[in-house]
Write a protein that holds these residues in place. Sequence first.
Motif, short mmCIF file in Angstrom:
data_model
loop_
_atom_site.label_atom_id
_atom_site.label_comp_id
_atom_site.label_asym_id
_atom_site.label_seq_id
_atom_site.Cartn_x
_atom_site.Cartn_y
_atom_site.Cartn_z
N LEU A 32 37.34 49.14 36.30
CA LEU A 32 37.95 48.34 35.25
C LEU A 32 38.93 49.14 34.40
CD1 LEU A 32 34.77 46.50 33.95
CD2 LEU A 32 36.56 45.57 35.39
N ALA A 35 34.20 46.81 40.88
CA ALA A 35 35.58 47.28 40.92
C ALA A 35 35.87 48.08 39.67
CB ALA A 35 36.54 46.10 41.04
N GLU A 67 38.09 43.59 47.78
CA GLU A 67 38.47 43.74 46.38
C GLU A 67 37.93 42.59 45.53
OE1 GLU A 67 42.54 44.04 43.72
OE2 GLU A 67 42.63 44.40 45.87
N ALA A 68 38.03 41.37 46.03
CA ALA A 68 37.53 40.21 45.28
C ALA A 68 36.01 40.27 45.14
CB ALA A 68 37.96 38.92 45.96
N THR A 91 24.28 41.99 38.46
CA THR A 91 25.11 41.03 39.19
C THR A 91 24.54 40.74 40.56
OG1 THR A 91 26.51 42.86 39.96
CG2 THR A 91 27.22 41.66 37.99
N MET A 94 34.09 42.97 45.27
CA MET A 94 33.73 44.07 44.37
C MET A 94 33.91 43.65 42.91
SD MET A 94 32.89 46.93 46.10
CE MET A 94 33.46 48.41 45.32
N ALA A 95 34.97 42.92 42.63
CA ALA A 95 35.18 42.43 41.27
C ALA A 95 34.12 41.40 40.89
CB ALA A 95 36.57 41.82 41.14
N ARG A 96 33.73 40.55 41.84
CA ARG A 96 32.72 39.53 41.56
C ARG A 96 31.39 40.16 41.16
NH1 ARG A 96 32.03 37.10 46.55
NH2 ARG A 96 34.16 36.38 46.34
N GLY A 152 31.13 43.16 39.78
CA GLY A 152 31.34 44.12 38.71
C GLY A 152 31.43 45.55 39.21
#
Length: 162
Positions: A138, A136, A127-128, A71, A130-132, A134
């Motif tokens: 799961l 964060a 948080e956003a 990523t 980290m999710a973007r 990958g």
Amino acid sequence: MGGKGSGGRRVGAGRKRLHNVLAFARGAQQRAGAGLPEVAPDAPVEPPADLSPEERAIWDELAPLAMQLRTLAAATRRSFVDLCRARVNRDLCLAQLANEGWVVQVDGSPKKHPLAIELRGWELRVEAAMARFGLAPLGKPVVAGADRPSEDERFERFLTGA
């Protein structure tokens, strides 16, 4: 009847689904699961020179994981820098709140610290991001595309009935 605005699609309308064996033999992936595509690994992404020591420490912590997940690439480097800066700002807000307390005196009455709102904004950004990338949690394992059998193996399994 049946024209524009007449009530939408009917239940069961359209082409009927193929039997699972026929769909598999023809190579349809919608039921077998396509998995992740095979992609050659990208070249390692070097951190920019303008990172502060705190931002560089976060880069060194998270970049190997993001590169392993593919990523973090040259095209997403600036967004990853934004993630590192947001984590530093979040940590600074949290440290200042821990030092000064969550409640401050304003005009003689107790009020919520103004940085509490800023902290929430930084937490959302982190948080956003980290999710973007990958990074964060799961709650489930990530399935790699390398475990997927090749076309020849799939056809051989079809022929043998295994």
